[in-house]
Design a protein around this motif. Sequence first.
Motif, PDB file in Angstrom:
ATOM      1  N   GLY A  29       1.047  -1.344  -0.011  1.00  0.00           N
ATOM      2  CA  GLY A  29      -0.056  -0.034   0.259  1.00  0.00           C
ATOM      3  C   GLY A  29       0.843   1.167  -0.151  1.00  0.00           C
ATOM      4  O   GLY A  29       1.609   1.487   0.932  1.00  0.00           O
ATOM      5  N   LEU A  30       0.663   2.136  -1.131  1.00  0.00           N
ATOM      6  CA  LEU A  30       1.542   3.415  -1.133  1.00  0.00           C
ATOM      7  C   LEU A  30       0.697   4.471  -0.396  1.00  0.00           C
ATOM      8  O   LEU A  30      -0.591   4.695  -0.826  1.00  0.00           O
ATOM      9  N   ILE A  31       1.124   4.970   0.509  1.00  0.00           N
ATOM     10  CA  ILE A  31       0.364   6.084   1.210  1.00  0.00           C
ATOM     11  C   ILE A  31       0.525   7.194   0.451  1.00  0.00           C
ATOM     12  O   ILE A  31       1.300   7.868   0.329  1.00  0.00           O
ATOM     13  N   GLY A  32      -0.817   7.728   0.024  1.00  0.00           N
ATOM     14  CA  GLY A  32      -1.091   8.830  -0.711  1.00  0.00           C
ATOM     15  C   GLY A  32      -0.958  10.054  -0.048  1.00  0.00           C
ATOM     16  O   GLY A  32      -1.049  10.195   1.093  1.00  0.00           O
ATOM     17  N   GLY A  42      -9.473   7.475   0.799  1.00  0.00           N
ATOM     18  CA  GLY A  42      -8.792   6.379   1.096  1.00  0.00           C
ATOM     19  C   GLY A  42      -7.308   6.678   1.430  1.00  0.00           C
ATOM     20  O   GLY A  42      -6.979   7.848   0.990  1.00  0.00           O
ATOM     21  N   LYS A  43      -6.543   5.979   2.059  1.00  0.00           N
ATOM     22  CA  LYS A  43      -5.118   6.044   2.491  1.00  0.00           C
ATOM     23  C   LYS A  43      -4.253   5.610   1.336  1.00  0.00           C
ATOM     24  O   LYS A  43      -3.202   6.227   1.022  1.00  0.00           O
ATOM     25  N   PHE A  44      -4.570   4.357   0.789  1.00  0.00           N
ATOM     26  CA  PHE A  44      -3.559   3.732  -0.024  1.00  0.00           C
ATOM     27  C   PHE A  44      -3.731   3.911  -1.290  1.00  0.00           C
ATOM     28  O   PHE A  44      -4.956   3.771  -1.976  1.00  0.00           O
ATOM     29  N   ASP A  45      -2.477   3.983  -2.264  1.00  0.00           N
ATOM     30  CA  ASP A  45      -2.656   3.791  -3.484  1.00  0.00           C
ATOM     31  C   ASP A  45      -1.857   2.619  -3.891  1.00  0.00           C
ATOM     32  O   ASP A  45      -1.258   1.999  -3.202  1.00  0.00           O
ATOM     33  N   VAL A  46      -1.762   2.311  -5.175  1.00  0.00           N
ATOM     34  CA  VAL A  46      -0.832   1.197  -5.750  1.00  0.00           C
ATOM     35  C   VAL A  46       0.061   1.507  -6.819  1.00  0.00           C
ATOM     36  O   VAL A  46      -0.295   2.748  -7.474  1.00  0.00           O
ATOM     37  N   LEU A 123      -5.666  -3.328   2.909  1.00  0.00           N
ATOM     38  CA  LEU A 123      -5.635  -2.386   1.492  1.00  0.00           C
ATOM     39  C   LEU A 123      -6.992  -2.280   1.103  1.00  0.00           C
ATOM     40  O   LEU A 123      -7.293  -1.254   0.471  1.00  0.00           O
ATOM     41  N   LEU A 124      -7.984  -3.241   0.798  1.00  0.00           N
ATOM     42  CA  LEU A 124      -9.209  -3.119   0.289  1.00  0.00           C
ATOM     43  C   LEU A 124     -10.291  -2.214   1.013  1.00  0.00           C
ATOM     44  O   LEU A 124     -10.634  -1.385   0.680  1.00  0.00           O
ATOM     45  N   GLU A 125      -9.999  -2.161   2.384  1.00  0.00           N
ATOM     46  CA  GLU A 125     -10.635  -1.169   3.345  1.00  0.00           C
ATOM     47  C   GLU A 125     -10.310   0.241   3.242  1.00  0.00           C
ATOM     48  O   GLU A 125     -10.927   0.965   3.223  1.00  0.00           O
ATOM     49  N   ASN A 126      -8.851   0.248   3.040  1.00  0.00           N
ATOM     50  CA  ASN A 126      -8.293   1.363   2.961  1.00  0.00           C
ATOM     51  C   ASN A 126      -7.654   2.244   1.693  1.00  0.00           C
ATOM     52  O   ASN A 126      -6.998   3.191   1.871  1.00  0.00           O
ATOM     53  N   TYR A 128      -7.870   3.794  -2.151  1.00  0.00           N
ATOM     54  CA  TYR A 128      -8.682   4.863  -2.823  1.00  0.00           C
ATOM     55  C   TYR A 128      -9.746   4.214  -3.392  1.00  0.00           C
ATOM     56  O   TYR A 128      -9.803   3.173  -3.855  1.00  0.00           O
ATOM     57  N   GLU A 129     -10.833   4.811  -3.236  1.00  0.00           N
ATOM     58  CA  GLU A 129     -12.227   4.549  -3.734  1.00  0.00           C
ATOM     59  C   GLU A 129     -12.241   3.814  -5.082  1.00  0.00           C
ATOM     60  O   GLU A 129     -12.673   2.662  -5.168  1.00  0.00           O
ATOM     61  N   TYR A 130     -11.667   4.443  -6.088  1.00  0.00           N
ATOM     62  CA  TYR A 130     -11.786   3.960  -7.272  1.00  0.00           C
ATOM     63  C   TYR A 130     -10.995   2.789  -7.645  1.00  0.00           C
ATOM     64  O   TYR A 130     -11.055   2.079  -8.625  1.00  0.00           O
ATOM     65  N   LEU A 131     -10.051   2.248  -6.533  1.00  0.00           N
ATOM     66  CA  LEU A 131      -9.144   1.273  -6.740  1.00  0.00           C
ATOM     67  C   LEU A 131      -9.822  -0.137  -6.099  1.00  0.00           C
ATOM     68  O   LEU A 131      -9.370  -1.048  -6.540  1.00  0.00           O
TER      69      LEU A 131
END
Length: 146
Positions: A29-32, A42-46, A123-126, A128-131
């Motif tokens: 999880g990349l912290i945006g 959300g907190k995480f990007d990929v 990761l799923l819970e946190n 970005y919504e569109y991910l």
Amino acid sequence: MISKNKKIIPKGAGIIIMRRFGDQNKLLGLIGPNYLQKKHNGKFDVPKGCLDPGESFFNCAQRECFEEVDYTKDDYSILLGPWQSNNLRIWLAKTDKDPHLKINQKIGTPEHLGYEWVTPENLLENCYEYLKPCVSWASDMAKLYV
């Protein structure tokens, strides 16, 4: 008039990275940045990004992985994919290496604040919504690799 059955052509690609810790698979999880966390709920990007002109989806995914976390194609193995959701085509890969957040030359800083190896559920819970559709797929697939 746009047909409801019109095929969506993705505009970007990326790789969701998995790593084994003991008896558990974790995903990167990349912290945006704060403004993107608020914008995308959300907190995480990929590692992912937009296609360059003439670039294949897979080459885009590999380039973005290198630009964002310094992984070359030798640092990971593709397990599955591609899987597509709306504007994004995603692969699932495994690694045994920590990422290194590279400086984005356009902005002079890394694109992300940091990273965490998290459970697929986290990761799923946190993310970005569109991910969420992409991460849901990757989370389900990660369970196959125990």
